[in-house]
Design an enzyme around this catalytic site. Structure first.
Site, mmCIF file in Angstrom:
data_model
loop_
_atom_site.group_PDB
_atom_site.id
_atom_site.type_symbol
_atom_site.label_atom_id
_atom_site.label_comp_id
_atom_site.label_asym_id
_atom_site.label_seq_id
_atom_site.Cartn_x
_atom_site.Cartn_y
_atom_site.Cartn_z
ATOM 1 N N HIS A 42 0.726 -1.348 -0.018
ATOM 2 C CA HIS A 42 -0.001 -0.059 0.034
ATOM 3 C C HIS A 42 1.020 1.353 0.131
ATOM 4 O O HIS A 42 2.062 1.173 0.217
ATOM 5 C CB HIS A 42 -0.772 0.027 1.093
ATOM 6 C CG HIS A 42 -0.309 -0.063 2.464
ATOM 7 N ND1 HIS A 42 0.229 -1.130 3.122
ATOM 8 C CD2 HIS A 42 0.498 1.047 3.264
ATOM 9 C CE1 HIS A 42 0.814 -1.042 4.288
ATOM 10 N NE2 HIS A 42 0.920 0.406 4.220
ATOM 11 N N HIS A 127 5.977 5.978 -1.858
ATOM 12 C CA HIS A 127 6.751 4.792 -1.695
ATOM 13 C C HIS A 127 5.833 3.694 -1.144
ATOM 14 O O HIS A 127 4.950 4.011 -0.359
ATOM 15 C CB HIS A 127 8.111 4.930 -1.074
ATOM 16 C CG HIS A 127 7.756 4.887 0.553
ATOM 17 N ND1 HIS A 127 7.333 5.977 1.288
ATOM 18 C CD2 HIS A 127 8.070 4.055 1.479
ATOM 19 C CE1 HIS A 127 7.136 6.085 2.487
ATOM 20 N NE2 HIS A 127 7.584 4.592 2.453
#
Length: 190
Positions: A42, A127
């Site tokens: 995620h 990220h």
């Protein structure tokens, strides 16, 4: 509850990343890394930490507003990098990085306005963590391998509030368990 706001990539996107990670795991020293599991992939937008249950309705209402104010946007997984001298290896994004950053800022503001102690504000760096290490290591082979990685583009259509249940068994390599507790359509659609 230990909570965070996130964007969850769709399954076809995580399938491409899984193939890339499988190649990374064949590099020398890969066994020294703790690889994150596909169910946990995620983009964290805002980490709230331990949140009292009575705060969740207010936080949810504010996240719903943040989602409604943000139009759907496109993203693609692209490239990679590391934090902390190889302690975290990640893949980044291409496409709607500015929109993702705006959504992250709104998710952080939602937490603050709901009374969650957000600590010091840090500029958002998009990220998706694929591996961690307890010790510093040379990340160059992994970052070099990720350099040309380019996943398919997808449209981000929702913001998710996720509960993170930390491992309790003490079994090495056990991953946290992530449970969505709220989902809101971007732009108020759907």
């Amino acid at each position: 509850m230990r909570l965070f706001a996130a964007v969850l990539p769709p399954q076809d996107v995580t399938s491409e990343l899984a193939a890339e990670v499988a190649a990374l795991k064949k590099l020398p020293g890969a066994d020294l890394l703790r690889w994150t599991g596909r169910p946990g992939w995620h983009f964290t937008l805002a980490f709230y930490g331990e949140v009292d249950e009575e705060v969740v309705p207010e936080l949810s209402a504010r996240l719903e507003r943040a989602a409604r104010r943000t139009a759907p946007f496109t993203l693609a997984l692209r490239g990679g990098g590391q934090f902390g001298h190889g302690r975290a290896l990640w893949t980044g994004v291409a496409g709607g990085a500015a929109e993702l950053r705006l959504l992250a800022d709104r998710a952080e503001a939602a937490g603050r306005k709901a009374g969650v102690d957000m600590g010091e504000h840090r500029r958002y760096k998009a990220h998706l963590t694929v591996a961690r290490s307890r010790e510093a290591l040379d990340p160059r082979p992994y970052v070099d391998s990720l350099h040309d990685f380019a996943g398919r583009e997808w449209t981000v259509r929702e913001l998710t509030l996720v509960r993170s249940d930390l491992p309790r068994s003490g079994v090495p390599g056990e991953q946290p368990h992530y449970v969505p507790v709220g989902r809101w359509a971007l732009g108020g659609a759907g």
